[in-house]
Write an enzyme that holds these catalytic residues in place. Structure first.
Site, PDB file in Angstrom:
ATOM      1  N   LYS A  29       0.841  -1.201   0.000  1.00 26.93           N
ATOM      2  CA  LYS A  29       0.000   0.000   0.000  1.00 26.93           C
ATOM      3  C   LYS A  29       0.875   1.250   0.000  1.00 26.93           C
ATOM      4  O   LYS A  29       2.076   1.170   0.300  1.00 26.93           O
ATOM      5  CB  LYS A  29      -0.922  -0.017   1.223  1.00 26.93           C
ATOM      6  CG  LYS A  29      -0.165  -0.074   2.533  1.00 26.93           C
ATOM      7  CD  LYS A  29      -1.070  -0.448   3.699  1.00 26.93           C
ATOM      8  CE  LYS A  29      -0.276  -0.398   4.983  1.00 26.93           C
ATOM      9  NZ  LYS A  29      -0.967  -1.008   6.097  1.00 26.93           N
TER      10      LYS A  29
ATOM     11  N   TYR B  37      16.049  31.471   4.471  1.00 27.59           N
ATOM     12  CA  TYR B  37      14.894  32.232   4.927  1.00 27.59           C
ATOM     13  C   TYR B  37      14.981  32.574   6.418  1.00 27.59           C
ATOM     14  O   TYR B  37      15.455  31.766   7.214  1.00 27.59           O
ATOM     15  CB  TYR B  37      13.611  31.424   4.709  1.00 27.59           C
ATOM     16  CG  TYR B  37      13.155  31.397   3.272  1.00 27.59           C
ATOM     17  CD1 TYR B  37      12.856  32.576   2.596  1.00 27.59           C
ATOM     18  CD2 TYR B  37      13.016  30.192   2.602  1.00 27.59           C
ATOM     19  CE1 TYR B  37      12.433  32.547   1.269  1.00 27.59           C
ATOM     20  CE2 TYR B  37      12.582  30.148   1.281  1.00 27.59           C
ATOM     21  CZ  TYR B  37      12.292  31.340   0.619  1.00 27.59           C
ATOM     22  OH  TYR B  37      11.874  31.312  -0.672  1.00 27.59           O
TER      23      TYR B  37
HETATM   24  C1  LIG Z   1      -0.225  -1.755   6.900  1.00 26.58           C
HETATM   25  C2  LIG Z   1      -0.803  -2.973   7.448  1.00 26.58           C
HETATM   26  C3  LIG Z   1       0.020  -4.063   7.790  1.00 26.58           C
HETATM   27  C4  LIG Z   1       1.510  -3.989   7.771  1.00 26.58           C
HETATM   28  O1  LIG Z   1       1.980  -3.314   8.911  1.00 26.58           O
HETATM   29  P1  LIG Z   1       3.528  -3.128   9.217  1.00 26.58           P
HETATM   30  O2  LIG Z   1       3.589  -2.587  10.578  1.00 26.58           O
HETATM   31  O3  LIG Z   1       4.040  -2.189   8.195  1.00 26.58           O
HETATM   32  O4  LIG Z   1       4.132  -4.467   9.072  1.00 26.58           O
HETATM   33  C5  LIG Z   1      -0.602  -5.231   8.185  1.00 26.58           C
HETATM   34  N1  LIG Z   1      -1.929  -5.331   8.250  1.00 26.58           N
HETATM   35  C6  LIG Z   1      -2.759  -4.317   7.951  1.00 26.58           C
HETATM   36  C7  LIG Z   1      -4.221  -4.496   8.075  1.00 26.58           C
HETATM   37  C8  LIG Z   1      -2.223  -3.092   7.545  1.00 26.58           C
HETATM   38  O5  LIG Z   1      -3.022  -2.071   7.271  1.00 26.58           O
END
Ligand SMILES: *Cc1c(COP(=O)(O)O)cnc(C)c1O
Length: 813
Positions: free
Chosen positions: A482, A708
């Site tokens: 993702k 800045y």
């Molecule tokens: C993002 C996510 C993960 C992975 O989590 P990490 O801490 O990056 O390993 C696992 N399960 C769900 C439902 C997620 O949204």
């Protein structure tokens, strides 16, 4: 390469099942993925910590491979192919390589050391190719498996070998020595690489120098720590010591070149090399010493070294124009490296369509007819859609290839070049240096941005295997890609994961999944936040929704009914304590009723998410979540006809609570090299490095200020460099005002004043540097974890915050 296997069956202590009579080996392979139909192939089923190639034998037999070296015969295959059973397949590969090597008696140069091996090897190949027919290990094939594989590239036309040996553990060098049998040893620099496998620096030197056991001479930069362990004759060079065999002085340096005065055997001659940095000068000197040892005349040396060039050690996939992907290998063109590049093309192709642009192929001493027949076979086996050849020789000899377009020269190609004729394809650009294919790369490359996020695909595979090693072999793995692969690049990483055979991919939104499908990803993909409006698209692209509410389930069922699908895979999310998404216990009766006897959908998995898997002080809460999960998922399973996969662990869950792994785990941040504890981080490899270059350098006087709001006031004169990255690229302002730093030539340069939108300024007063020098914004150091800590946030936020305008470049070693 061909040889009769019968000669060594005894030597490797193999038991024969089937027949090897009349079988001539003409190809050795260990990688089932990039192997093509080939009845002459002998396949070695290697076993690694997380990988067992015996599992692929059945599919290889279907592809027409019939000869295998194995540790055991997989069930039901005994009568389907011919097997040599050995105790250890890696060892057998090494023994066969050693046997094959022993069939040739020309001299071998063996190179080892911590840094510079590949560069020295490539340069020596370039410098000596007018005098010898050289066989060398391709790229950095220098490992326990890489060396044997490259040995099989030797043939009767060669008269000099140049091989490199790299090790990460004690005892490995001995094995490589037995295979390469170097007569001339070269020791490059002794850095800190791979220190962890060794007790001490001394031990490392002893291990490395054991490679020179049978060498007549060892060539190196003078170094008493190393030389005291050598029993061989030594031929050394030095910048400091007049008594070395070769004493060098830098006469002057300008415009990127250095002129060196070389004192050798009471004579002095000058050479100019096109570099100024110390590492390149030292590698060049090691090459010059080798040429002097081989009695090449000083004037010839001087002429050749002016043409030394930067070596691309690894193949890179880059973004090209019109949505193309480029694999730039514009520095060499021999048969061995062509085959490797074709393999890389197969692994990296994001588009079905594959194109190759290839120059004349150079393989010293090999009859052209035979050489180009092999080239044609390799191209055809790899199913290349469009073959563009450039060069007089290749145009004449490569005739039997369909879809061939031939040009006599690079300039002829460039004249007729039309950007529109390259669209949505993966293009391998492979040419000998003299063909200047870099000009083609410039035209095909997407407009350059000086800042890039480099992503090490090998490190991703490494990290994946680390987490797999924490799980039972049968436990499935879903990898979360993702947010554009946590900022690292969506489809390139998905492609790699597909190659590494993970079980599922996870994305947040349907769009992300659609993009992956369009790029050709076929793995099952779960969408964590499916919006009702996206259900249609999800079905069209075979994306599997997470269902977390009764309303969502009803909407999905309605659509499934309309479309009359059957057993559409869905995933049920339970809320066990995170309180984000999911069904609670009170919803289960209604949920079960809807799922019971429902043929439109199939519950592929049931899962939940831990709120505090990264913090073991919440052990009791995590345990409670797991208990709630077991209880609630059991209630659902009772009404289902299939047995769904259950999963609750994310990255830190895998590390801290492997006992809760159930049938699958969901790996996220760990894949990208970031764990939640110090110990965990030490086991991972860094994946992403954000790099830029110096735009300008100036001297600023006391009393003046930087940037800045005049936040940094100078108390003394400083040398200040401007780097073209800013908060719009994702470098947060909080990292400015000397809280943060960048690395330039491995030295820290503090960020002065406020970070601007597209630029920042750093203190380089004590660093020797020039405009266009490389700058590391983050990577091994400073690393994202440390940056996040300083800014009171978590690494996830830093990584996913790197803006999409920063170009991503992917590489493999
Ligand atoms: C993002 C996510 C993960 C992975 O989590 P990490 O801490 O990056 O390993 C696992 N399960 C769900 C439902 C997620 O949204």
């Amino acid at each position: 390469m061909t040889f009769d296997i019968a000669n060594i069956v005894k030597e490797i202590n193999a038991q024969i099942v089937g027949s090897f009579d009349n079988y001539i080996v003409d190809n050795i392979s260990i990688d089932s993925r990039s192997l093509h139909n080939n009845s002459g192939t002998l396949f070695f089923a290697l076993k690694g910590q997380n990988h067992d190639a015996h599992n692929y034998i059945a599919s290889l037999i279907k592809k027409g491979v019939f000869h295998f070296v194995v540790e055991y015969i997989p069930e039901h295959l005994a009568s389907k192919a011919n097997f040599l059973i050995v105790e250890n397949t890696t060892q057998a590969l090494q023994q066969i390589a050693a046997y094959y090597r022993s069939l040739f008696d020309f001299p071998f140069i063996g190179i080892t050391g911590s840094n510079g091996k590949t560069i020295v090897k490539e340069w020596l190949n370039f410098l000596l190719s007018p005098d010898y027919n050289i066989v060398r290990s391709p790229k950095s094939y220098n490992s326990q498996v890489g060396v044997p594989l490259s040995i099989f590239g030797i043939n009767e036309h060669h008269n000099l070998g140049i091989f490199e040996a790299g090790i990460s553990q004690k005892g490995e060098m001995k094995k490589l020595e037995k295979i390469i049998l170097p007569k001339i040893g070269i020791f490059t620099a002794l850095g800190n690489a791979h220190d962890d496998g060794f007790g001490s620096r001394e031990e490392k030197i002893i291990e490395k120098t054991s490679f020179f056991k049978n060498c007549e001479i060892v060539i190196l930069e003078q170094n008493s720590d190393v030389e005291k362990h050598l029993k061989n004759a030594v031929f050394n060079w030095s910048f400091d010591n007049e008594n070395a065999n070769i004493f060098v002085k830098i006469v002057n340096q300008n415009n990127g070149s250095s002129t060196l005065a070389i004192h050798f055997q009471k004579n002095t001659f000058q050479v100019t090399v096109p570099f100024t940095d110390n590492i390149a000068l030292s590698n060049a000197m090691t090459c010059i010493a080798t040429l002097l040892f081989l009695k090449i005349q000083p004037d010839v040396i001087a002429e050749r070294v002016t043409r030394l060039y930067p070596v691309e050690i690894r193949l890179q996939a880059k973004k090209g124009i019109n949505n193309c992907v480029l694999i730039d290998d514009s520095y060499s063109s021999d048969y061995q490296s062509l085959k490797m590049a074709l393999d890389f093309l197969e692994q990296q192709k994001l588009h079905q369509k594959k194109t190759i642009i290839l120059s004349d192929v150079f393989q010293g001493g090999f009859p052209l007819e035979k050489l180009y027949t092999k080239v044609a076979t390799a191209i055809q086996n790899n199913k290349i859609d469009r073959v563009i050849v450039i060069g007089e020789t290749i145009s004449k000899h490569l005739t039997d290839v369909p879809n061939l377009i031939a040009f006599q020269s690079t300039s002829e190609f460039l004249q007729q070049f039309n950007t529109q004729s390259f669209q949505n394809e993966t293009i391998l650009i492979k040419g000998a240096r003299s063909f200047n294919f870099d000009e083609i790369v410039v035209l095909l490359e997407e407009k350059k941005h000086e800042t890039v996020l480099e992503i090490n695909l090998d490190a991703i595979s490494y990290n994946l295997n680390f987490y797999k090693s924490k799980l039972n072999p049968a436990t499935k793995v879903m990898v979360m890609v993702k947010a554009f692969g946590y900022g690292n690049g969506g489809y390139e990483i998905a492609k790699l994961l597909e190659h590494n055979k993970v079980d599922y991919l996870g994305v947040a939104f349907a769009d992300e999944g659609v993009e992956l499908r369009k790029a050709g990803i076929t793995l099952p993909i779960i969408v964590l936040n499916p919006e009702n409006s996206s259900f249609n698209a999800m079905m069209a692209y075979d994306l599997e929704p997470e269902i977390y509410s009764i309303t969502g389930l009803r909407a999905f069922l309605q659509l499934a009914q309309q479309k009359n699908v059957s057993s559409y895979p869905i995933h049920i999310k339970l809320d066990t304590g995170m309180h984000r998404l999911g069904f609670e216990a009170k919803h289960l009766d209604e949920l079960c009723e809807l799922l019971h006897h429902n043929n439109f959908i199939e519950v592929k998995s049931i899962f939940s998410h831990l709120a505090a898997s990264d913090d073991t002080s919440f052990d009791n809460f995590t345990k409670l979540q797991f208990e709630r999960f077991t209880e609630n998922s059991n209630r659902i399973i009772e009404v289902l006809k299939n047995k769904p996969i259950r999963h609750i662990l994310n990255t830190s869950g895998i590390f801290n609570y492997p006992e809760y792994q159930l049938e699958m785990a969901r790996l996220g941040i760990g894949l990208y090299g970031i764990g939640n504890s110090e110990i965990e981080n030490q086991k991972l490899q860094n994946v992403s490095t954000l790099k830029s270059v110096i735009s300008q350098i100036r001297i600023v006087e006391p009393g003046e200020s930087i940037g800045y709001s005049r936040k940094y006031l100078l108390k003394k004169q400083l040398k200040v460099a401007t780097i073209p990255v800013g908060y719009a690229d994702g470098i947060r302002r909080g990292w400015g005002n000397e809280k943060g730093y960048v690395l330039i030539h491995n030295q820290k340069a503090a960020i002065l004043g406020n970070i601007c939108m597209d630029m920042l300024m750093v203190d380089v007063t004590s660093i020797e540097c020039q405009p266009s020098d490389e700058v590391i914004i983050f990577g091994d150091s400073p690393n994202v974890i440390e940056i996040a800590k300083t800014m009171n946030t978590i690494p996830y936020e830093i990584l996913t915050g790197i803006s999409q305008r920063v170009k991503r470049v992917f590489f493999k070693n």
